[in-house]
Design a protein around this motif. Structure first.
Motif, PDB file in Angstrom:
ATOM      1  N   GLY B 250      47.651  26.637  96.341  1.00  0.00           N
ATOM      2  CA  GLY B 250      48.294  27.076  95.102  1.00  0.00           C
ATOM      3  C   GLY B 250      48.982  25.976  94.323  1.00  0.00           C
ATOM      4  O   GLY B 250      49.730  26.256  93.382  1.00  0.00           O
ATOM      5  N   TYR B 251      48.733  24.710  94.665  1.00  0.00           N
ATOM      6  CA  TYR B 251      49.486  23.646  93.995  1.00  0.00           C
ATOM      7  C   TYR B 251      49.141  23.478  92.505  1.00  0.00           C
ATOM      8  O   TYR B 251      49.955  22.969  91.739  1.00  0.00           O
ATOM      9  CB  TYR B 251      49.346  22.301  94.733  1.00  0.00           C
ATOM     10  N   LEU B 446      50.464  18.520 102.530  1.00  0.00           N
ATOM     11  CA  LEU B 446      50.503  19.140 101.205  1.00  0.00           C
ATOM     12  C   LEU B 446      51.759  19.974 100.991  1.00  0.00           C
ATOM     13  O   LEU B 446      52.157  20.202  99.859  1.00  0.00           O
ATOM     14  CB  LEU B 446      49.251  20.010 100.988  1.00  0.00           C
ATOM     15  N   LEU B 447      52.383  20.460 102.035  1.00  0.00           N
ATOM     16  CA  LEU B 447      53.584  21.264 101.840  1.00  0.00           C
ATOM     17  C   LEU B 447      54.788  20.416 101.443  1.00  0.00           C
ATOM     18  O   LEU B 447      55.836  20.958 101.090  1.00  0.00           O
ATOM     19  CB  LEU B 447      53.908  22.069 103.101  1.00  0.00           C
ATOM     20  N   THR B 448      54.660  19.105 101.519  1.00  0.00           N
ATOM     21  CA  THR B 448      55.716  18.242 100.986  1.00  0.00           C
ATOM     22  C   THR B 448      55.198  17.465  99.786  1.00  0.00           C
ATOM     23  O   THR B 448      55.869  16.549  99.294  1.00  0.00           O
ATOM     24  CB  THR B 448      56.233  17.250 102.046  1.00  0.00           C
ATOM     25  N   TRP B 452      52.844  20.986  95.295  1.00  0.00           N
ATOM     26  CA  TRP B 452      53.045  22.262  95.986  1.00  0.00           C
ATOM     27  C   TRP B 452      54.485  22.719  95.850  1.00  0.00           C
ATOM     28  O   TRP B 452      54.756  23.900  95.614  1.00  0.00           O
ATOM     29  CB  TRP B 452      52.686  22.129  97.472  1.00  0.00           C
ATOM     30  N   LEU B 453      55.403  21.779  95.969  1.00  0.00           N
ATOM     31  CA  LEU B 453      56.823  22.133  95.909  1.00  0.00           C
ATOM     32  C   LEU B 453      57.184  22.666  94.527  1.00  0.00           C
ATOM     33  O   LEU B 453      57.969  23.606  94.402  1.00  0.00           O
ATOM     34  CB  LEU B 453      57.670  20.911  96.271  1.00  0.00           C
ATOM     35  N   ILE B 454      56.638  22.060  93.473  1.00  0.00           N
ATOM     36  CA  ILE B 454      56.929  22.536  92.121  1.00  0.00           C
ATOM     37  C   ILE B 454      56.270  23.901  91.890  1.00  0.00           C
ATOM     38  O   ILE B 454      56.863  24.801  91.292  1.00  0.00           O
ATOM     39  CB  ILE B 454      56.433  21.529  91.060  1.00  0.00           C
ATOM     40  N   PHE B 532      61.753  19.619  91.687  1.00  0.00           N
ATOM     41  CA  PHE B 532      60.714  18.715  91.183  1.00  0.00           C
ATOM     42  C   PHE B 532      59.952  18.064  92.341  1.00  0.00           C
ATOM     43  O   PHE B 532      59.189  17.143  92.150  1.00  0.00           O
ATOM     44  CB  PHE B 532      61.330  17.608  90.311  1.00  0.00           C
ATOM     45  N   GLY B 533      60.263  18.524  93.546  1.00  0.00           N
ATOM     46  CA  GLY B 533      59.594  17.967  94.707  1.00  0.00           C
ATOM     47  C   GLY B 533      60.186  16.646  95.167  1.00  0.00           C
ATOM     48  O   GLY B 533      59.596  15.952  95.986  1.00  0.00           O
TER      49      GLY B 533
END
Lengths: 469, 670
Positions: B250-251, B446-448, B452-454, B532-533
């Motif tokens: 979903g990024y 990818l989770l960091t 992805w974070l945004i 903003f990650g």
């Protein structure tokens, strides 16, 4: 060469066929609960004409030459205030609407940061979201004109005309992609020249052969797909069934249009032969006049109650304008800040206003109930990108012409609302929420939220209460 | 339009067919291969007709276009009259037309019945319309039919001993093609179907492996990424492989989350975030290309692409060129240079100089000197701390046609260097790794990844609830019910506390905790990154009351910036990144986690997480949810992954050759 189906669907093929047979989105045009439907004033629908133009609207050009020094100071410093237009002169480029001042609003202070855009805002300026580039996935929801069209259903539902010429092209005609959106990630299609609009909208009285072949096509397809239905079950049956219902809906719509035949004939415009085959040799003013004729006729005939009209964008060729001796472009005018550029802006706006004056006058000439058709009409002339060529988006001066039966109370005034990022400021989203609430869609808030207002922790949802009747 | 413009455009189009690089095309403008076409007259008879018609219509003062229009008008009218004077077309001609249209639109030949019906309907149209219009109407009819809109994936023919039917070979070829690509079957697949070589599992496997191995077709990944900032966003992998992971993680939604440029602080967020998504795609593509322990790599890699076009040699050459120019001009008192001081350096500038310096010529000395000074001032930061390589970004803004120090995959200018800011890096001073993917501190998988974070954050704050929900649903195969309608799902603002503290008070209430216990403990570890990650150990309490120092002014000292961004300084509170993992399916993995890295490591080792990804892959490539009867294909796919050291290609082969894909329900209502 083989045609890839997905490419075909993405191009105008299905869209144009759908538009020609339109409405392809009839299932989206079902009015929500509480819709006014035809129960506007006196049982007549309310009509809307959204006229969008490019290059922004410069705040200084939308001031009044007869401001007092105190009023001028407030106008320049963007402080909230309003004045009665009756007591003031209009700027030169608006002067053709002098006798309609009572129904006019010069509206300042609405911000367009929610749609932003730079050179273009695409569907953003009518959707109150940032459309980014003209990409399908960036269309967040139905634009406000489509939402209003749901409240006042009509055979064609919604009609879009456009004199826009996208970057990289020199000329557009026929049925092409437009800038309104009937739903999320759905692009609308529009008429890019007056004759195409005329041929498609008034086909039922001007080209019986075309109508009969359209109906033959629909009948044939309906029979074929219905036969296919018999072999199917479950989800597959549902998909084909939807298709069949869609074809039947268009057929039914064609029947309704046919029933309007006498009314259409009464209001049928005449377009000069120069508009044939796309009107490649027609001047810009000739095209504007012809589109005005078509718009008024479409509304008067009852074919639609909502029209979205892109009267220009940065690519529209203005070489034929009599004032344009230097043969400059709209884009170049946007970048220049000299007197010549300002004069050309005023000249183009004056031509736009002449078209609005024609629309108002003609609609006033049509009796409706105990008044006229214009009593039940609102025309909104708005910039695509705020108060300048790229920016600022912090304000977007507009001209609104609203009839006597308007449910939005702002006629006859210059209104400047509190500036962006301050208490009481109203965004494009608030403005559109006002229109929707006033005409029967009770949604709490339409459009995106403004980040500056959010950052400053100011309340920013809902309609503009002072405008609600 | 004047003739020279027409000819120039023809030349450009010819060049574009060969070379996407606009800079390259401009350089080739004088090359004979792209020169204006040679004029070749028609034969004598045709020339006589043309000359006669021109002579008939041409009037003094006519433009070329006016003369052409008049001639074309006469010829079109004549041709139309000849057509209409002809007798009605015979049925064989119409049948041939129907066959041609079916071939182009449906990519097959019509049955006899279809020929009969379509010929009849065409004749109906011809009664009312001029012939071309009637043919256009027939085309409309075919395009509006459901066959054009929907593909048939029913089982046909005789059932096997277990009552199962396969798709027709033609339908199967489309199903396979659209499972892996955005296109109709390629020539080989179409031929296999036509020649009876797509009838069994082995045939399917052969074709799937062949298509998975293709690297000669480039596909656009995401138009909105391309359009946002000239990003390449193309891949030569079968596009649906990349799309699966885009959809799964979903990024790409990072582009849709409305962010405040002022809070980003490093220019326009919209431009930079598009590069972020593009480089996340690059990473996914890289891992898929290696095709080894794909899921684990996606979850735990510490190597990423950051301002890179995927071509190590090109990035290395660009960085080296910057260094070479810096070292050369550092030998001189460049700060005191006058325009005339450039002439002695011409030889270097024209052969080894930066792109902009190579444009030097007598007359533009002042402009060149300005550019040189700007470069050197920029480069002083890039090399000032002993950095080996600089980020080769454009230090002067150019229009998109002007190229840059290094180009993207599609030959477009590379932009968006501020993307480094999301990674806690200042592009102006970074010791740039030219070979990527490269290790980036404080990141794991990818989770960091900031994209992805945004994507899983709010406009102004993080969103531990949705980050935790993602992990519960996508990696732990859990379900979370919808928010009850009686609940006002808002975390109350409090500018004296962290997000976690505010959440714990609200969602920690007994009635809320029933559902939130499944999400919050999984989302809290990611509080180590802001919305903003950007990695953090302290959380800024963003509120005017907590302001310590305003954001630095533009063009101020670099030392005042935060990862290259002009950010204000607020009071802070420490981040608490602890969380809890449960229901991983492995008691050794469940328990309290220290932070996001700890959580991710455990998830990557979890069999349940692996199988959850495979379940999602099943849904994606099959186009439907799984049912009980799909348990064997799912288990087979899992075994295929495990047995091949984590090859995602093997998962796809397993799925597309499974009974679930090959056998379909019948069209017949039985």
């Amino acid at each position: 060469m083989k045609f890839n189906r997905r490419e075909f669907l993405r191009t105008t093929a299905l869209g144009t066929a759908g538009l020609a047979l339109s409405p392809s989105f009839s299932h989206l045009l079902a009015a929500p609960a509480g819709a006014a439907g035809t129960s506007g004033a006196g049982g007549f629908p309310h009509r809307f004409i959204f006229i969008r133009k490019s290059n922004g609207n410069l705040s200084e050009q939308f001031g009044l030459p007869s401001f007092s020094s105190e009023e001028r100071k407030k106008h320049v410093e963007k402080q909230a205030f309003d004045v009665d237009l009756e007591k003031h002169e209009l700027p030169e480029w608006l002067s053709c609407l002098e006798r309609h001042k009572e129904r006019m609003t010069i509206l300042h202070g609405i911000s367009m940061c929610v749609s932003g855009g730079g050179h273009y805002s695409y569907s953003g300026c009518l959707g109150a979201y940032k459309a980014g580039r003209d990409i399908l996935s960036n269309i967040k929801w139905a634009t406000v004109d489509f939402e209003l069209a749901k409240l006042f259903p009509s055979p064609f539902g919604h009609v879009e005309m456009s004199l826009a010429v996208p970057h990289g092209r020199e000329f557009r005609s026929g049925i092409v992609s437009g800038y309104s959106a009937p739903g999320a990630q759905q692009r609308n299609y529009c008429y890019a020249d007056p004759m195409t609009a005329y041929n498609e909208l008034f086909k039922s009285v001007t080209d019986q052969n075309a109508v009969e072949t359209d109906n033959s096509l629909l009948d044939y397809l309906r029979d074929e797909e219905s036969a296919r239905l018999k072999q199917l079950d479950g989800d597959e049956r549902l998909k084909i069934d939807n298709q069949v219902r869609g074809l039947e809906a268009i057929r039914e719509r064609n029947g309704k249009v046919a029933a309007l035949g006498d009314t259409i004939k009464r209001h049928l415009p005449r377009l000069a032969p120069i508009h044939e085959n796309g009107g490649v040799d027609a001047t810009l003013l000739e095209k504007q006049e012809a589109f005005t004729d078509v718009i008024v006729a479409a509304l008067a005939s009852g074919l639609t109650n909502v029209v979205k009209y892109t009267i220009d964008d940065l690519g529209t060729d203005i070489a034929t304008l009599p004032e344009n001796e230097a043969k400059t472009s709209i884009h170049a005018i946007g970048h220049a800040a000299d007197d010549g550029a300002l004069a050309m802006r005023a000249a183009m706006q004056a031509h736009h206003m002449r078209q609005i004056e024609t629309m108002v006058t003609r609609l006033e000439a049509i009796r409706e109930g105990d008044g006229t058709m214009f009593d039940n009409t609102t025309i909104i002339y708005l910039p695509e990108t705020g108060a300048g060529h790229h920016s600022p988006d912090t304000e977007a001066p507009m001209v609104v012409m609203s009839g006597r039966n308007s449910r939005v109370d702002l006629a006859g005034r210059y209104i400047r609302l509190p500036f962006h990022g301050t208490e009481g400021h109203k965004t494009l989203s608030n403005w559109y929420t006002t229109l929707l609430n006033a005409y029967g869609n009770p949604m709490k808030h339409y459009g995106d939220l403004d980040l500056t207002m959010q950052r400053n922790r100011f309340e920013q949802t809902g309609a503009i209460r002072r405008f609600m009747v | 339009m004047v003739e020279s413009r027409i000819l120039n455009r023809v030349g450009m189009l010819k060049a574009f067919k060969v070379n996407w690089d606009l800079q390259g095309i401009i350089g080739k403008a004088s090359d004979k291969r792209y020169a204006r076409p040679d004029y070749v007259p028609l034969d004598e008879a045709e020339m006589r007709v043309i000359e006669a018609t021109i002579g008939k219509h041409r009037k003094g003062g006519d433009s070329y276009q006016a003369v052409i229009d008049k001639c074309m008008g006469e010829w079109e009218a004549t041709l139309k009259a000849e057509r209409e004077a002809m007798p009605a077309p015979d049925k064989s001609l119409l049948a041939e037309l129907v066959g041609q249209l079916y071939g182009r639109i449906f990519e097959r030949q019509p049955t006899e019945e279809e020929v009969r019906k379509n010929t009849a309907v065409l004749l109906t149209f011809m009664e009312k319309l001029e012939r071309q219009a009637a043919i256009a109407k027939l085309i409309e009819t075919l395009i509006l039919s459901t066959e054009f809109v929907y593909r048939d994936e029913f089982g046909h023919g005789e059932a096997d001993e277990l009552g199962r039917r396969m798709m027709l070979p033609r339908d199967a070829s489309y199903a396979l093609a659209y499972a892996l690509t955005d296109s109709s079957p390629d020539a080989e697949l179409a031929m296999a179907a036509a020649e009876g070589r797509l009838n069994c599992r082995a045939d399917y496997e052969r074709e799937v492996r062949r298509m998975l191995a293709r690297r000669d077709v480039w596909t656009i990944i995401d138009e909105s990424v391309q359009a946002a900032n000239l990003n390449a966003s193309v891949t030569n992998q079968p596009i649906r492989k990349v799309r699966f992971f885009r959809e799964f993680f979903g990024y790409p939604k990072a582009m849709e989350v409305f962010k405040d440029d002022v809070r980003f602080g490093a220019g326009t967020h919209e431009a930079a975030v598009s590069r972020l998504v593009d480089e996340a795609d690059l990473l996914v593509e890289h891992i898929l290309e290696r095709d080894r322990n794909v899921f684990e790599a996606l979850l735990t890699t510490e190597e990423f692409y950051v301002y890179h076009n995927g071509d190590n040699a090109a990035m290395e050459a660009a960085a080296a060129n910057y260094r070479e120019n810096f070292e050369y001009f550092s030998k001189f008192e460049w700060r005191a240079f006058k325009p005339g001081d450039l002439a002695p350096r011409v030889s270097f500038m024209l052969s080894r100089g930066l792109k902009e310096l190579r444009e030097y010529q007598p007359g533009n000395e002042k402009k060149t000197l300005d550019i040189l000074v700007r470069f050197m001032k920029t480069a002083e930061h890039q090399f000032g701390a002993g950095q080996k390589n600089p980020v080769p970004f454009m230090f002067v803004g150019y229009g998109y046609w002007a190229g840059g120090p290094v180009l993207g995959r599609t030959g477009q200018q590379m932009r968006g260097e501020a993307v480094t800011s999301y990674w806690n890096i200042d592009w102006r001073t970074w010791d740039y790794p030219t070979h990527q993917p490269a290790r980036i501190p404080n990141r794991k998988g990818l989770l960091t990844h900031p994209a992805w974070l945004i994507a899983h954050a709010q406009n102004l704050e993080t969103d531990p609830i949705h980050r935790g929900k993602w992990i519960r649903e996508k990696l732990l195969a859990g379900t979370i019910p919808d928010v009850p309608i009686t609940v006002d799902a808002v975390i109350p603002p409090d500018h004296g506390r962290t997000m976690r503290q505010r959440m714990e008070e609200r969602t920690g209430a007994e009635s809320c905790w029933r559902c939130h216990q499944k999400m919050d403990p999984l989302g809290f570890p990611f509080e180590g990154y802001d919305d903003f990650g950007r990695y953090r150990i302290e959380e800024s309490l963003e509120h005017p009351d907590n302001l310590i120092r305003k954001a630095p002014a533009p063009y101020g000292p670099i030392s005042e910036l935060t990862f290259g961004a002009m950010l204000p300084v607020y009071k802070t509170l420490p981040v608490d990144p602890r969380g809890v993992l449960d229901s991983s399916g492995d008691a050794r993995l469940d328990g309290e986690v220290r932070d996001s890295f700890d959580l991710i490591e455990r998830l990557a080792r979890s069999e349940k997480a692996r199988q959850s990804i495979i379940r999602h892959a099943f849904r994606f490539f099959m186009g439907r949810n799984e049912g009980f009867s799909d348990s064997k294909p799912l288990m087979d796919a899992d075994r295929a992954y495990v047995g091949s050291q984590g090859s995602f290609d093997e998962v796809i082969v397993s799925l597309l050759t499974s009974d679930a894909f090959i056998y379909r329900k019948s069209n017949r209502r039985e």
